[in-house]
Design a protein around this motif. Structure first.
Motif, PDB file in Angstrom:
ATOM      1  N   GLY A 178       0.789  -1.225   0.000  1.00  0.00           N
ATOM      2  CA  GLY A 178       0.000   0.000   0.000  1.00  0.00           C
ATOM      3  C   GLY A 178       0.816   1.266   0.000  1.00  0.00           C
ATOM      4  N   ILE A 179       2.005   1.220  -0.604  1.00  0.00           N
ATOM      5  CA  ILE A 179       2.900   2.372  -0.676  1.00  0.00           C
ATOM      6  C   ILE A 179       2.842   2.933  -2.095  1.00  0.00           C
ATOM      7  CG2 ILE A 179       5.309   3.112  -0.513  1.00  0.00           C
ATOM      8  CD1 ILE A 179       5.710   0.763   1.474  1.00  0.00           C
ATOM      9  N   ASP A 211      12.826   6.030  -5.502  1.00  0.00           N
ATOM     10  CA  ASP A 211      13.131   4.649  -5.115  1.00  0.00           C
ATOM     11  C   ASP A 211      13.642   4.583  -3.682  1.00  0.00           C
ATOM     12  OD1 ASP A 211      12.303   3.584  -7.488  1.00  0.00           O
ATOM     13  OD2 ASP A 211      14.276   2.942  -8.178  1.00  0.00           O
ATOM     14  N   VAL A 212      14.501   5.536  -3.316  1.00  0.00           N
ATOM     15  CA  VAL A 212      15.031   5.559  -1.947  1.00  0.00           C
ATOM     16  C   VAL A 212      13.908   5.750  -0.941  1.00  0.00           C
ATOM     17  CG1 VAL A 212      16.493   6.840  -0.332  1.00  0.00           C
ATOM     18  CG2 VAL A 212      17.306   6.373  -2.638  1.00  0.00           C
ATOM     19  N   LEU A 213      13.027   6.680  -1.214  1.00  0.00           N
ATOM     20  CA  LEU A 213      11.895   6.922  -0.321  1.00  0.00           C
ATOM     21  C   LEU A 213      11.042   5.663  -0.184  1.00  0.00           C
ATOM     22  CD1 LEU A 213      10.096   8.734   1.390  1.00  0.00           C
ATOM     23  CD2 LEU A 213       9.011   9.545  -0.722  1.00  0.00           C
ATOM     24  N   ILE A 218       9.134   0.896   2.921  1.00  0.00           N
ATOM     25  CA  ILE A 218       9.014  -0.554   3.103  1.00  0.00           C
ATOM     26  C   ILE A 218       9.668  -0.979   4.411  1.00  0.00           C
ATOM     27  CG2 ILE A 218       9.822  -2.771   2.185  1.00  0.00           C
ATOM     28  CD1 ILE A 218       9.423  -1.570  -0.637  1.00  0.00           C
ATOM     29  N   PHE A 219      10.817  -0.421   4.703  1.00  0.00           N
ATOM     30  CA  PHE A 219      11.500  -0.676   5.975  1.00  0.00           C
ATOM     31  C   PHE A 219      10.583  -0.338   7.148  1.00  0.00           C
ATOM     32  CE2 PHE A 219      14.092   1.150   9.442  1.00  0.00           C
ATOM     33  CZ  PHE A 219      14.943   0.096   9.737  1.00  0.00           C
ATOM     34  N   LEU A 227       4.314   5.611   7.996  1.00  0.00           N
ATOM     35  CA  LEU A 227       5.061   6.012   6.822  1.00  0.00           C
ATOM     36  C   LEU A 227       5.717   7.371   7.045  1.00  0.00           C
ATOM     37  CD1 LEU A 227       2.781   4.877   3.862  1.00  0.00           C
ATOM     38  CD2 LEU A 227       4.704   3.676   4.894  1.00  0.00           C
ATOM     39  N   LEU A 228       6.767   7.617   6.282  1.00  0.00           N
ATOM     40  CA  LEU A 228       7.566   8.816   6.452  1.00  0.00           C
ATOM     41  C   LEU A 228       7.073   9.965   5.574  1.00  0.00           C
ATOM     42  CD1 LEU A 228      10.942   6.919   6.163  1.00  0.00           C
ATOM     43  CD2 LEU A 228      10.173   8.054   8.255  1.00  0.00           C
ATOM     44  N   GLU A 229       7.390  11.171   5.998  1.00  0.00           N
ATOM     45  CA  GLU A 229       7.217  12.354   5.176  1.00  0.00           C
ATOM     46  C   GLU A 229       8.594  12.856   4.763  1.00  0.00           C
ATOM     47  OE1 GLU A 229       4.966  15.396   7.035  1.00  0.00           O
ATOM     48  OE2 GLU A 229       3.340  14.054   7.644  1.00  0.00           O
TER      49      GLU A 229
END
Length: 231
Positions: A178-179, A211-213, A218-219, A227-229
């Motif tokens: 779901g990302i 891709d890095v984000l 996922i981590f 999830l991160l901002e």
């Protein structure tokens, strides 16, 4: 075990690579022969070494080069800071990356995390550093280290759960969890064309950072975290 890792010590990364030269005609006869021998068993009956060069040279460290390394560091308040090293000068990209990971922030305890990093990103960077006569940082100098001493995380390996035959792309894994997809503009197969034909390094940098984000998200999913901002 994953939750015990200090997230501030994890450097999420992705690299973008292209063939070292843009056209088959630019290769010397010696390198054309070396390429043909390298990929001989991979060719189909309808393919030539020249055609295969355009498709695959970028993913082989002996015949490709790095044009972008994007990194992500988790900071306060569930945010991630992204930074990229990119351009035509591969040696400078690698030196600048080394300066980052050898700086005071990581104090030599950095843990690399990438998707399929153990098979691609990490060894590719190490090989290109050797080729460019750049000293390997501790996180890439694996000689003599035991498996549990190697500071590498691989989101694809984590998703395998011990199944060595299973391959899952970053895009698929993001969708399953779901990302938002990182492949909303170009994908890896188009990077060489964007670089050599369009000369659009900015577009490649943006793609690499997405891709890095996604790897970082996922981590977080694996750890049951929000999830991160982007900072």
């Amino acid at each position: 075990m994953l939750k015990k890792i200090p997230s501030q010590k994890v450097l999420f990364l992705d690299i973008e690579t292209v063939p070292e030269v843009g056209n088959w005609s630019e290769l010397s006869d010696e390198w054309k022969d070396l390429w043909a021998k390298k990929i001989d068993k991979q060719l189909t009956e309808d393919e030539t070494a020249e055609e295969f060069y355009g498709k695959r040279a970028g993913i082989l460290a002996e015949f490709g080069k790095i044009i972008c390394i994007s990194c992500g560091i988790i900071v306060e308040n569930d945010k991630i800071h992204l930074k990229s090293f990119y351009g035509d000068n591969e040696s400078q990209i690698l030196k600048d990356f080394n300066e980052l990971i050898n700086g005071k922030y990581f104090d030599s305890n950095v843990i690399f995390c990438a998707h399929n990093g153990k098979e691609f990103d990490f060894p590719y960077m190490a090989r290109r550093m050797i080729i460019n006569e750049i000293e390997l940082p501790p996180a890439l100098d694996l000689q003599g280290k035991k498996p549990w001493e190697i500071p590498h995380l691989d989101t694809m390996e984590l998703w395998k759960f011990g199944d060595y035959k299973h391959y899952t792309s970053l895009n698929l894994l993001a969708a399953v969890l779901g990302i938002p997809t990182p492949k909303d503009d170009i994908d890896g197969s188009q990077v060489a064309s964007v670089y050599y034909d369009d000369h659009d390094l900015g577009r490649i940098k943006t793609y690499c950072e997405k891709d890095v984000l996604t790897v970082a998200q996922i981590f977080r999913k694996f750890r049951g975290e929000n999830l991160l901002e982007r900072k």
